[in-house]
Design an enzyme around this catalytic site. Structure first.
Site, PDB file in Angstrom:
ATOM      1  N   CYS A   1       0.708  -1.117   0.070  1.00 28.86           N
ATOM      2  CA  CYS A   1      -0.030   0.085   0.015  1.00 28.86           C
ATOM      3  C   CYS A   1       0.857   1.079  -0.114  1.00 28.86           C
ATOM      4  O   CYS A   1       2.033   1.274   0.403  1.00 28.86           O
ATOM      5  CB  CYS A   1      -1.030   0.024   1.200  1.00 28.86           C
ATOM      6  SG  CYS A   1      -2.056   1.069   1.162  1.00 28.86           S
TER       7      CYS A   1
ATOM      8  N   ASP B   1       0.627   3.759   1.813  1.00 29.40           N
ATOM      9  CA  ASP B   1       0.383   4.266   3.005  1.00 29.40           C
ATOM     10  C   ASP B   1       1.663   4.573   3.682  1.00 29.40           C
ATOM     11  O   ASP B   1       2.722   3.702   3.458  1.00 29.40           O
ATOM     12  CB  ASP B   1      -0.277   3.488   3.949  1.00 29.40           C
ATOM     13  CG  ASP B   1      -0.694   4.101   5.508  1.00 29.40           C
ATOM     14  OD1 ASP B   1       0.309   4.316   6.132  1.00 29.40           O
ATOM     15  OD2 ASP B   1      -1.640   4.164   5.760  1.00 29.40           O
TER      16      ASP B   1
ATOM     17  N   ARG C   1       3.144   4.711   6.582  1.00 24.59           N
ATOM     18  CA  ARG C   1       3.421   3.855   7.741  1.00 24.59           C
ATOM     19  C   ARG C   1       3.937   2.683   7.338  1.00 24.59           C
ATOM     20  O   ARG C   1       4.150   1.894   8.365  1.00 24.59           O
ATOM     21  CB  ARG C   1       2.446   4.064   8.891  1.00 24.59           C
ATOM     22  CG  ARG C   1       1.771   5.352   9.110  1.00 24.59           C
ATOM     23  CD  ARG C   1       0.581   5.310   9.799  1.00 24.59           C
ATOM     24  NE  ARG C   1      -0.625   4.816   8.935  1.00 24.59           N
ATOM     25  CZ  ARG C   1      -1.810   4.388   9.369  1.00 24.59           C
ATOM     26  NH1 ARG C   1      -2.205   4.494  10.619  1.00 24.59           N
ATOM     27  NH2 ARG C   1      -2.707   3.897   8.337  1.00 24.59           N
TER      28      ARG C   1
ATOM     29  N   HIS D   1      -2.265  -3.836   5.183  1.00 23.86           N
ATOM     30  CA  HIS D   1      -2.009  -3.707   6.584  1.00 23.86           C
ATOM     31  C   HIS D   1      -3.190  -3.159   7.172  1.00 23.86           C
ATOM     32  O   HIS D   1      -4.185  -2.813   6.666  1.00 23.86           O
ATOM     33  CB  HIS D   1      -0.863  -2.233   6.590  1.00 23.86           C
ATOM     34  CG  HIS D   1      -1.630  -1.205   5.968  1.00 23.86           C
ATOM     35  ND1 HIS D   1      -2.025  -0.060   6.754  1.00 23.86           N
ATOM     36  CD2 HIS D   1      -1.478  -0.497   4.749  1.00 23.86           C
ATOM     37  CE1 HIS D   1      -2.615   1.126   5.824  1.00 23.86           C
ATOM     38  NE2 HIS D   1      -2.269   0.710   4.800  1.00 23.86           N
TER      39      HIS D   1
ATOM     40  N   CYS E   1      -6.374   0.275   7.300  1.00 27.57           N
ATOM     41  CA  CYS E   1      -6.246   0.764   6.124  1.00 27.57           C
ATOM     42  C   CYS E   1      -7.113   1.668   5.349  1.00 27.57           C
ATOM     43  O   CYS E   1      -8.316   1.246   5.425  1.00 27.57           O
ATOM     44  CB  CYS E   1      -5.925  -0.380   5.083  1.00 27.57           C
ATOM     45  SG  CYS E   1      -5.496   0.001   3.387  1.00 27.57           S
TER      46      CYS E   1
END
Length: 241
Positions: free
Chosen positions: A50, A52, A54, A106, A109
């Site tokens: 992803c 993302d 993080r 994750h 999400c």
């Protein structure tokens, strides 16, 4: 210079300074680090994850620059219509000869939250992009109804990984690699933001025969994935059910 431009310039300068320090630290610990990195790229892993911020692939895997080929998008999707993902996959498998591909989702999400809460009729490119996740939601609605709140989001993230693993295994690039005898393992994992740990969602898929074994054993959430993939392969080869 306007206040906005001044702030933007200061922010970039901070990044450039961080980069300078990192570069000097690398050269101090290993003078040949960049020369070796520039001359060859032989990663064993392709990471499809992803976007993302993080979820940084190299750090999570404990690997350095040059060791992981990375493809990231919103919701870690592997759709055959995405030319970016498919071209990345093709290059990684046929040119770099990676031996492992990880599809990593994750917890917490945003793409999963959108698929659970945003109507399909809402506007925006992101809403259009996550339609594949809505399909996974609808296929697993009975199971998802047993969860609430963040637990439902996290469960959908795991189911989405299994769906994307199926898409990956059914891609022409992966099937051609298996058909030619090229060593290639497909892995589906989930990353828990709450403790920073990766968890395997299904055993590795290393060849077409593996898929049939999974279908026979009906391994939890993987059983629908395996059955669908097996039907796909039978259709491809013209075999009867």
């Amino acid at each position: 210079m306007s206040a906005h431009l001044s702030h933007a310039s200061d922010s970039l300068q901070e990044i450039l300074e961080n980069n300078r320090k990192w570069s000097e630290e690398q050269k101090a610990s290993n003078p040949e680090f960049f020369s070796k990195l520039a001359n060859i790229q032989t990663p064993q892993w392709l990471w499809i994850g992803c976007s993302d911020s993080r979820v940084p692939a190299n750090q999570l895997m404990g690997l350095g620059p040059g060791e992981v080929f990375v493809q990231r998008n919103v919701g870690n999707l592997v759709t055959h219509k995405d030319m970016n993902a498919m071209s990345c996959l093709e290059y990684a498998v046929t040119a770099l000869k990676v031996r492992h591909i990880i599809v990593c989702g994750h917890h917490d999400c945003g793409a999963m939250k959108g698929a659970l809460t945003m109507p399909a009729t809402a506007g925006g490119l992101v809403n259009l992009w996550i339609q594949d996740i809505r399909d996974t939601r609808d296929r697993n609605i009975n199971e998802l109804q047993h969860y609430r709140g963040i637990d439902q989001v996290n469960k959908l993230a795991e189911l989405n990984v299994l769906r994307q693993v199926f898409n990956l295994c059914s891609s022409p690039v992966v099937q051609a690699a298996w058909a030619s005898g090229q060593p290639l393992s497909i892995h589906g994992v989930i990353y828990a933001l709450e403790d920073g740990r990766l968890r395997e969602l299904a055993p590795p898929i290393t060849c077409v025969d593996d898929v049939e074994e999974y279908a026979k054993s009906k391994l939890g959430d993987l059983r629908h994935l395996s059955r669908n993939l097996l039907q796909h392969l039978k259709f491809k080869t013209g075999a009867t059910a």
